[in-house]
Design a protein around this motif. Structure first.
Motif, short mmCIF file in Angstrom:
data_model
loop_
_atom_site.label_atom_id
_atom_site.label_comp_id
_atom_site.label_asym_id
_atom_site.label_seq_id
_atom_site.Cartn_x
_atom_site.Cartn_y
_atom_site.Cartn_z
N GLU A 166 0.82 -1.21 0.00
CA GLU A 166 0.00 0.00 0.00
C GLU A 166 0.86 1.26 0.00
OE1 GLU A 166 -2.37 -0.53 3.46
OE2 GLU A 166 -3.76 -1.91 2.50
N ASN A 167 0.42 2.24 -0.80
CA ASN A 167 1.06 3.56 -0.86
C ASN A 167 2.57 3.47 -1.06
OD1 ASN A 167 -1.44 4.87 -0.43
ND2 ASN A 167 -1.26 4.53 1.77
N VAL A 210 4.37 6.28 -10.08
CA VAL A 210 3.36 5.23 -10.15
C VAL A 210 3.25 4.53 -8.80
CG1 VAL A 210 2.71 3.03 -11.21
CG2 VAL A 210 3.74 4.84 -12.61
N THR A 211 2.05 4.46 -8.27
CA THR A 211 1.74 3.71 -7.06
C THR A 211 0.53 2.85 -7.36
OG1 THR A 211 2.58 5.49 -5.64
CG2 THR A 211 1.15 3.85 -4.61
N LEU A 212 0.70 1.52 -7.31
CA LEU A 212 -0.37 0.62 -7.72
C LEU A 212 -1.50 0.53 -6.71
CD1 LEU A 212 1.61 -2.38 -9.28
CD2 LEU A 212 0.53 -0.45 -10.44
N ASN A 213 -1.18 0.51 -5.43
CA ASN A 213 -2.19 0.28 -4.40
C ASN A 213 -2.28 1.48 -3.47
OD1 ASN A 213 -4.14 -0.95 -2.86
ND2 ASN A 213 -2.77 -2.42 -1.88
N LYS A 214 -3.00 2.50 -3.93
CA LYS A 214 -3.14 3.71 -3.14
C LYS A 214 -4.26 3.54 -2.11
CE LYS A 214 -1.54 6.95 -6.67
NZ LYS A 214 -1.88 8.14 -7.49
N VAL A 215 -3.93 3.83 -0.86
CA VAL A 215 -4.90 3.73 0.23
C VAL A 215 -4.93 5.06 0.95
CG1 VAL A 215 -5.49 2.56 2.37
CG2 VAL A 215 -4.49 1.26 0.49
N SER A 216 -6.11 5.64 1.09
CA SER A 216 -6.21 6.93 1.78
C SER A 216 -5.98 6.74 3.26
CB SER A 216 -7.60 7.55 1.55
OG SER A 216 -8.61 6.71 2.05
N GLY A 248 1.60 8.30 11.74
CA GLY A 248 1.47 7.81 10.38
C GLY A 248 1.48 8.93 9.36
N VAL A 249 0.84 10.04 9.70
CA VAL A 249 0.82 11.20 8.80
C VAL A 249 2.22 11.77 8.62
CG1 VAL A 249 -0.03 13.56 8.53
CG2 VAL A 249 -1.58 11.77 9.31
N LEU A 250 2.98 11.85 9.70
CA LEU A 250 4.35 12.37 9.60
C LEU A 250 5.19 11.49 8.67
CD1 LEU A 250 5.32 13.51 13.24
CD2 LEU A 250 4.39 14.85 11.36
N TYR A 251 5.05 10.18 8.80
CA TYR A 251 5.79 9.27 7.92
C TYR A 251 5.31 9.41 6.47
CZ TYR A 251 8.49 6.70 11.38
OH TYR A 251 9.41 6.35 12.34
N PHE A 252 4.01 9.63 6.28
CA PHE A 252 3.46 9.72 4.93
C PHE A 252 4.04 10.93 4.19
CE2 PHE A 252 0.15 10.92 1.85
CZ PHE A 252 0.03 9.72 1.16
N ASN A 278 5.51 2.55 4.05
CA ASN A 278 5.15 1.35 4.80
C ASN A 278 4.86 1.67 6.27
OD1 ASN A 278 5.46 -0.30 2.56
ND2 ASN A 278 7.61 -0.70 2.97
N LYS A 279 5.69 2.53 6.88
CA LYS A 279 5.46 2.91 8.28
C LYS A 279 4.22 3.79 8.40
CE LYS A 279 10.20 2.43 9.97
NZ LYS A 279 11.38 3.11 10.57
N ALA A 280 3.97 4.60 7.38
CA ALA A 280 2.77 5.43 7.40
C ALA A 280 1.52 4.55 7.47
CB ALA A 280 2.73 6.33 6.16
N VAL A 281 1.49 3.54 6.62
CA VAL A 281 0.34 2.63 6.60
C VAL A 281 0.27 1.83 7.89
CG1 VAL A 281 -0.64 0.62 5.46
CG2 VAL A 281 0.31 2.49 4.09
#
Length: 290
Positions: free
Chosen positions: A147-148, A185-191, A267-271, A281-284
């Motif tokens: 993801e992401n 390109v990101t295949l599996n985008k998760v909000s 998670g937001v900080l990592y994103f 990965n850590k964001a998710v």
């Protein structure tokens, strides 16, 4: 991942030609096109060929009974898809070949796309021992749905995993790829949903010196709520100098104790890579915990 899948198994040359035509017709003007081949491949006269089930290459003229690799790239280019991905788990170490080497030579990537080989040019790939899948296909399946995660990171993970999976083999297998992408390109985008169990405005209103000292004392004693409160203030720069690294430190302390708001904000900080190294990965991971 939301792909419409067209599957062919144990195909003859005529079936492969027809399947490729149907596939590229269906994929016309798609956002992302992915072509995945697992089977035998061979270098013939310096060119890459994929072998149908009935093929037995004994002489150069036998290439006409095989699937020409660059032709696949050309057909996929004709789809005009925004992103084109080709994965070839071929160039096997075993097969009913009577002449020449079974390595695959490299191919050009499609326009705005990637072509990835299960092993580097001039080397063999392993089928795997007593397993349902090859090292490359196993690594592909373990990483393609992350993801992401940008595709370059996914490919790097595949290379790492295949190398690790074959570390005890006669020779390590090292995949490689050609990349002509001009966009991300990101295949599996998760909000990532930002939900707070506490009112941040209330925290800000209590950011006086006395409030800071009280929270600092409680936070150092291990109080998760106080740790989160300090993280918010450092994150926003309220009552203290804005410092996202310090915010991440306090968020992390609270998050490890199960504070959901801290897990979410960490998670937001990592994103966004604020105060920490950007890490999808850590964001998710932390957002999921929240």
């Amino acid at each position: 991942l939301g792909f419409d899948v067209y599957l062919m198994l144990d195909s003859r040359k005529s079936d492969m030609d027809q399947a490729t035509k149907i596939f590229t017709d269906r994929a016309s003007n798609a956002e992302i096109v992915m072509f995945y081949y697992i089977g035998h491949g061979q270098q013939i006269a310096g060119e890459t060929y994929l072998l149908p089930v009935e093929s037995s290459v004994r002489r150069e003229s036998d290439k006409y009974y095989c699937m020409y690799g660059p032709q696949i790239v050309a057909r996929i280019n004709e789809t005009n898809a925004q992103t084109k991905l080709i994965f070839l788990d071929a160039c096997r170490s075993e097969g009913n070949y009577q002449m020449g080497a079974t390595q695959l030579f490299s191919m050009e990537a499609p326009v705005n796309g990637i072509v990835m080989f299960s092993t580097k040019q001039g080397d063999f790939a392993f089928d795997g021992y007593n397993d349902d899948s090859t090292p490359f296909t196993k690594a592909f399946c373990n990483n393609i749905g992350l993801e992401n995660t940008r595709i370059e990171i996914v490919l790097s993970n595949i290379v790492h995993d295949v190398t690790k999976l074959t570390s005890n083999y006669i020779e390590k297998q090292i995949p490689n790829y050609n990349n002509s992408l001009t966009h991300e390109v990101t295949l599996n985008k998760v909000s990532i949903s930002i939900q707070h169990n506490v009112d941040r405005n209330e925290i800000i209103e209590n950011s006086s010196d006395a409030g800071l000292q009280f929270w600092l004392k409680k936070a150092e004693q291990g109080d998760a709520d106080a740790q989160y409160n300090l993280g918010v203030l450092y994150d926003l720069g309220r009552g203290v100098r804005q410092d996202c690294s310090e915010a991440a430190k306090w968020y992390r302390k609270a998050a490890k104790q199960g504070n959901a708001s801290a897990q979410c904000d960490l998670g937001v900080l990592y994103f966004y890579g604020r105060g920490v190294s950007q890490d999808d990965n850590k964001a998710v991971k932390w957002s999921r915990k929240a």
